[in-house]
Each structure stands twice: as C-alpha cells, then as structure tokens.
Design an enzyme around this catalytic site. Structure first.
Site, PDB file in Angstrom:
ATOM      1  N   ASP A 498      42.532  39.896  41.620  1.00  7.50           N
ATOM      2  CA  ASP A 498      41.999  38.599  41.179  1.00  7.50           C
ATOM      3  C   ASP A 498      41.488  37.754  42.353  1.00  7.50           C
ATOM      4  O   ASP A 498      41.784  36.556  42.440  1.00  7.50           O
ATOM      5  CB  ASP A 498      43.058  37.810  40.409  1.00  7.50           C
ATOM      6  CG  ASP A 498      43.441  38.452  39.091  1.00  7.50           C
ATOM      7  OD1 ASP A 498      42.981  39.581  38.847  1.00  7.50           O
ATOM      8  OD2 ASP A 498      44.203  37.848  38.328  1.00  7.50           O
ATOM      9  N   ASP A 525      40.485  43.773  39.080  1.00  6.54           N
ATOM     10  CA  ASP A 525      39.854  42.632  38.405  1.00  6.54           C
ATOM     11  C   ASP A 525      39.456  41.541  39.397  1.00  6.54           C
ATOM     12  O   ASP A 525      39.641  40.350  39.148  1.00  6.54           O
ATOM     13  CB  ASP A 525      40.803  42.044  37.357  1.00  6.54           C
ATOM     14  CG  ASP A 525      41.277  43.069  36.344  1.00  6.54           C
ATOM     15  OD1 ASP A 525      40.548  44.039  36.092  1.00  6.54           O
ATOM     16  OD2 ASP A 525      42.403  42.903  35.825  1.00  6.54           O
TER      17      ASP A 525
END
Length: 675
Positions: A498, A525
């Site tokens: 992230d 991600d």
C-alpha cells in the site's frame, strides 16, 4: 533530521525544468537577441539559480527571487514575516491590524485598499512581509510608515499611488509619502510601483541601515526618492534595476550614506527638464560614498552629481541625450568587497527594467515559505497556510531527510510542495508507521486532503520494516490523497504494501491525480484507491517478496461504477527483480464489500517485465477480476502478451482513454499541458 535507509532509485524519464516568466514569449525579438548574445539565458527565469558575481556567460538569468540581495542580505539578512502565519487582506482595517501586530505575518494584499482619511499611515511593525496578490495589490492615498526601531520588513509587488493633492505639486504643507522609514534596519523594497505621491515616493531617513531597493517603478512625481535627514554617516543601501520615469528630483538624492550602491537603474523622461537646478537624476550629498554601475540615462538633465564633500564613482553607464552635471570624484568603495551581485550590461537595462520592474504576477501569485529556516518542519509550514487559502503558497523544502508525518488538511488548498535539491532523492519526507498502529490512513507518512496541491522534486517514504515485525496490519502508506487536482512531478514513493493510495472523500466523489516523471515502488496493492489517477512517463518497480509463485499485485483500484476513468498507466516502465511470471498487474478492491466499487485500470504503451504473470489480473475477496474493467493497449517488453486472459482495448476505445480524457472533468483540468 535523520538518515533514511538507502534505497536505490533507477533513472526515469526526463525531468521538468524551470519555466519562463509569463509573457516571455512576447518579448521583442531585439531583446531576445540581445539577451542571447550576452549569454543571459531566458529572460524572466524566476526559478533559475543566480550566477556568480559578474558572470554574464551563464545560461541562468534570474530576474528575481524571494530572497533579498545587496545590503538587505547582510548582517543576518532580511526575512520579513517568515515563520509567521500567512493572511490575506482586502481592507484598511485588516491591513493596519496585521501590519502593526507584534508577531510575524506574511500579509497578502488583494485588490485596492483606499486609506481613510486621505494620507493616513499604515504603521508597519518588525517581522512583516507585505506582498500584493497577483498584480492587484494597491494602497491608494495612504502611506506605509516604519517607525524608529522597526526592522526586518519586506514590501513587495504593491502599487502605492495617488496621495498627491490636486494642484499641490511641491507638497510643502503635507508629508504624504508612499513609504517612509526612520531609523530602521533590514528593509527590502522590491517590485513596487509608486505613482503620483504628494511628497516622497520612498523616504529612507535618519540612519536607516541595511536597505535594498530593487526593481521598483517610480513615476509621475516631484520628490521621488530621498535618503538622509541626518548628520551621521551610517546608512548602507543597494538601489538596483529601478525605473524612474516622469520624475523631477531625488532619483535618488542620497545624503550622508556610508555606502550607496546604484546599479542597472533606468532614468528617463524627467517631469520638468526645463528647471536648470532642481531637475536631476542621482545626487551624492554630504559625505556620501556612492558607486554607480551600468545604469542607463536617457533625456536626463544632471544625470549624476556630487557635493564637493561627497564621493562618486561611476563606471559602465550609458548616457543618451543628457545635459548638465556628470560628476565623478573620490574613491567611494568597492561593492564586491561587501557582497556578490549580478551586474547586467548597461545596453540591456532599458529592456530588462521596463519589462521586470513594478508588480509581477509570478511574484504575487505565490508566497514562498522555506523549510528549514523560516519553519522548522514541513508541517509547521503547512500550518502557516491560512484556511480557505486562495493564493498559491509554495513550501520550499531544502535538501535533507525530514522524519515527520505531514497532513495537508482539506481547508488548505493551493499549496506547492517543492524540494529544492538537485534531485528528488535529495529531499525526503519519511516515517515508519504501519496500519497496525493507526489504520491504513493513519499509517500514511503524508496525507493530502486539500484540492489543488502540487508536489515536485521530492521523495515520500514509509520505511516500516516488515521483516522485523510480525503484525496483522502491515500496510504502510508513503502517501494518501483524497483531494482533487493533485499533481506529482519528479517525485518518488517508497514503501512495500500500500505505498501510494489515491482516493476521494467518498465513493461517488471523483478526485483526480496526475503523476508524471516519477518513481513508485512496492509489492502488494502498492498503487490503489478510487481516485481517477494518471501515471505518465514514470517507473513502477514491483519488489520481490522472495516467492517463486506470487510476489504481489501492482494495482488495486476501487473505482466507483459511475466513473468511467480509474487508473491509467501510460508511456511508462514497469520493472521488477522478481522471478518470471510471479507478479499480477492488479486485482479489484471492493472496500467493505462495496459492490459499486468496480475497478477500472488501463495500462497502455508501457514496457512490462518478465515478472508479469501470463494471466496478470486476479480475483480479490470473492470478487472476480472479469467483472472489473481491466485492459491493456499496445504494451511492449518481455511481460507483454495478448491472450484470452489479457483484455485488450480497441483502437476506437483507446481514442477516448487518453490522459486528457481521464483528467479533464467538468472544469477542463489539463495539468499535462503545463511544462
């Protein structure tokens, strides 16, 4: 500051160089040719680094900067309201209140402030910057007044006009100056326009010291600019690149100054050349030591003169159609023994000074706050920006590593966060919070909730060490945005899971982010969120987690189903040190199981590494990737392929999925066109 653990950054696409000043393209061909011949570079290059003293061969040609030069830069320098709050005023009461306050302020004057009663003083206390917004800031029929003991004041980019009384040209019975200062020190008067003032447009009086007067326009006046009113020989003053037009006397008159350095000034079209005595240019009076260099005098009577008790050295000036006194005697002093300065050729002065004197939009459109120095931390500078800010504020961050968390709140729009180092890796904002200790949002090193924020030449990092901890929440954001019209240029985002979240305040609100010439790294991600996001001409590094089968996911979009544009990665390079066939291009993120978050990702005209899987899109939390809006278009590299598991956008569809289409919205935003 602390040291950031080393991370190697590969080179990326071309960087963004400094732009030219507004209107530079309209500069006359003669001026452009002259400047080119002199090796002065682009006229009006406001962000260029000033050359060494006397250097006329450099390609940088800074016409102005937000830092004072000359005598105002000595003995501790002049910083004005730096370190204080930024305020915008539109009326006399507010201007007077903030100007006289005991604490530092940067005061932006927007529009015309008409002083009442006629000729009223605006008292300016120490530690103040007064700057006109754009070219709109005006003080009409009033005076900025600096009382004895006042110090550290900057007055820039203002028009000060019309305190002259009709029919009272000599103003013997009034004392309505434009700016008056008595026994002050460290004052910078820069890029102002003075017009039609009853008495002195600028009076520097009674032993004032460390003063610089630069790039001002003095016009339509009798007693223009005087200095002295003292028998002491203390004042040090620099006067450069000013334009005196339709002014009769005191252009300037300098009485008993220890050092008066005048250079690159332009004097022309005196108001009353028929007066044989009191129409004159520069006057070295009393025991003044004056040096004049590379100035330009056109149609001037008595261009420069000196009392027999004073000294005046003149060199390099040009005189056209001048008459009367041209006095030169004594040794005066050598300015270069006191400070460095840029000396333009006299032949260039008329064009340069007429173009760049007086208020300039590029000065007034942006206030600059410096970190460190003016503010100890980046957050302190952000906090100085007023809520509801309407003018651009640049936070100039010097090279170094800043271990802090930064929040640009939604109430503070129009900020430019600018690293001032040679490379983006020179200036790093870093922290090490994981999601375990504050949630995903709370982990972000930098959060941008405001609209219209730009970041340039910086590195944002979250250096939380996953390997050293066993946590459930290992997400650790370097950056989270929720604002609209966010631009990142020549930036780096460093992290693992992230790294970069571009989001919006709520599902159905569309926020737009444009990332250009940048670098992003991570593993899981690490480019994700629901904002419409364009990544152009950048490098995305997919880090290896040491797996032989699955090393991670580059994107995790959560685009609102009503928004046709999610992520566009275009004309970029994705690189990886992971084994071949172990990386996903992305998966669909439905936060909280929200069915209306339907990922849209297009990767087009981008180089893909061998690490990309043959089937690069995958499911997430029970949601099939085939229900999302994933596509590729004309990619290349060892990881590029066309198969049934790799949807390709058609040429017809691609025509409506350009950078402009993703960013324009209803307001026509086009940051990609700014270079």
């Amino acid at each position: 500051m602390t040291h950031l653990r080393s991370k190697r950054l590969p080179g990326v696409g071309p960087g963004v160089g400094p732009g030219t000043a507004p209107g530079a393209g309209r500069t006359t061909a003669a001026v452009v040719g002259l400047v080119a011949a002199l090796g002065l570079g682009l006229v009006g290059e406001a962000n260029a680094v000033a050359p060494a003293a006397g250097d006329t061969t450099t390609t940088s040609a800074a016409r102005w900067s937000d830092q004072p030069h000359g005598f105002a830069s000595l003995a501790g320098g002049t910083t004005g309201g730096a370190g204080g709050k930024v305020v915008t005023v539109t009326d006399q009461a507010s201007l007077a209140r903030y100007a006289a306050a005991p604490e530092p302020y940067i005061i932006r004057v927007q529009g015309t402030v008409t002083a009442q009663p006629f000729g009223a003083n605006i008292t300016v206390a120490s530690d103040k910057t007064i700057v006109g917004v754009g070219t709109s800031g005006e003080l009409v029929q009033g005076e900025f007044h600096l009382e004895p003991g006042t110090h550290n004041v900057i007055i820039r980019n203002m028009t000060i006009r019309d305190s002259a009384v009709e029919g009272n040209w000599d103003c013997k019975d009034t004392d309505f100056d434009g700016i008056q200062m008595d026994t002050v020190h460290h004052v910078w008067v820069d890029h102002n326009r003075f017009s039609n003032i009853c008495d002195g447009q600028l009076d520097v009086r009674k032993d004032s010291e460390y003063v610089t007067v630069s790039y001002n326009r003095f016009e339509n006046n009798n007693k223009t600019f005087g200095l002295g009113w003292t028998s002491n020989v203390k004042t040090q003053i620099t006067i450069d690149h000013n334009w005196f037009a339709h002014t009769k006397q005191r252009n300037p008159s300098v009485d008993n100054a220890a050092y008066a350095h005048l250079y690159n000034n332009y004097l022309t079209a005196q108001a009353d050349p028929g007066d044989p005595v009191w129409t004159y240019g520069n006057w070295s009076r009393g025991r003044t030591r004056m040096v004049i260099e590379n100035s330009y005098y056109r149609d001037v009577q008595h261009p420069y003169q000196a009392d027999t008790t004073a000294e005046l050295v003149e060199r390099g000036s040009i005189l056209k159609n001048t008459t009367g006194r041209h006095d030169e005697w004594g040794a005066a002093f050598e300015p270069r023994e006191l400070y460095d300065y840029r000396l333009d050729p006299a032949a260039a002065v008329p064009a340069l000074v007429t173009r760049f004197s007086g208020p300039q939009r590029r000065i007034g459109d942006s206030v600059t706050l410096h970190v460190p120095g003016d503010y100890a931390t980046v957050q302190a500078a952000v906090d100085a920006v007023p809520d509801g800010n309407t003018g651009r504020v640049t936070i100039a961050v010097a090279p170094g590593t800043y271990r802090e968390k930064v929040l640009i709140a939604a109430s503070k729009p129009n900020i430019v966060l600018q690293g001032t180092g040679h490379d983006r890796s020179d200036t790093v904002i870093v922290f090490d919070t994981p999601a375990e200790y504050g949630g995903s949002t709370g982990s972000a090193t930098v959060r941008i909730a405001a609209n219209d924020v730009t970041a340039r030449n910086l590195t944002f990092s979250n250096d939380f060490d996953e390997a050293a901890h066993e946590l459930k929440g290992e997400q650790a954001l370097a950056m989270k945005t929720t604002g609209d019209r966010i631009v990142f240029e020549n930036t780096a985002f460093l992290g693992n899971q992230d790294t970069l979240m571009t989001d919006s305040p709520k599902l159905t609100t569309v926020s737009r982010v444009y990332i250009r010439d940048s670098y992003i790294e991570g593993d899981v991600d690490f480019v994700y969120g629901r904002a419409t996001t364009v990544i152009e001409r950048s490098v995305i590094r997919a880090l290896s987690r040491g797996s032989a089968t699955n090393n991670g996911y580059i994107t995790a979009a959560s685009t609102w189903t009503g928004n046709p544009y999610g992520f566009l990665i275009t004309r970029s390079r994705i690189v990886s040190d992971a084994p071949d066939g172990t990386y996903h291009l992305g998966r669909p993120w439905h936060p909280g199981g929200e069915p209306a978050a339907v990922a849209q990702v297009l990767i087009r005209e981008t180089e893909l590494p061998a690490a990309v899987k043959a089937s690069p899109w995958t499911d997430m939390s029970g949601f099939s990737w085939r229900d999302a809006r994933f596509a590729e278009y004309r990619n290349q590299g060892p990881g590029a392929a066309v198969t049934a598991d790799r949807p390709q956008m058609s040429d017809e569809e691609a025509r409506s999925h350009t950078v402009a289409d993703y960013l324009k919205g209803a307001d026509g935003w086009a940051p990609q066109n700014r270079r």
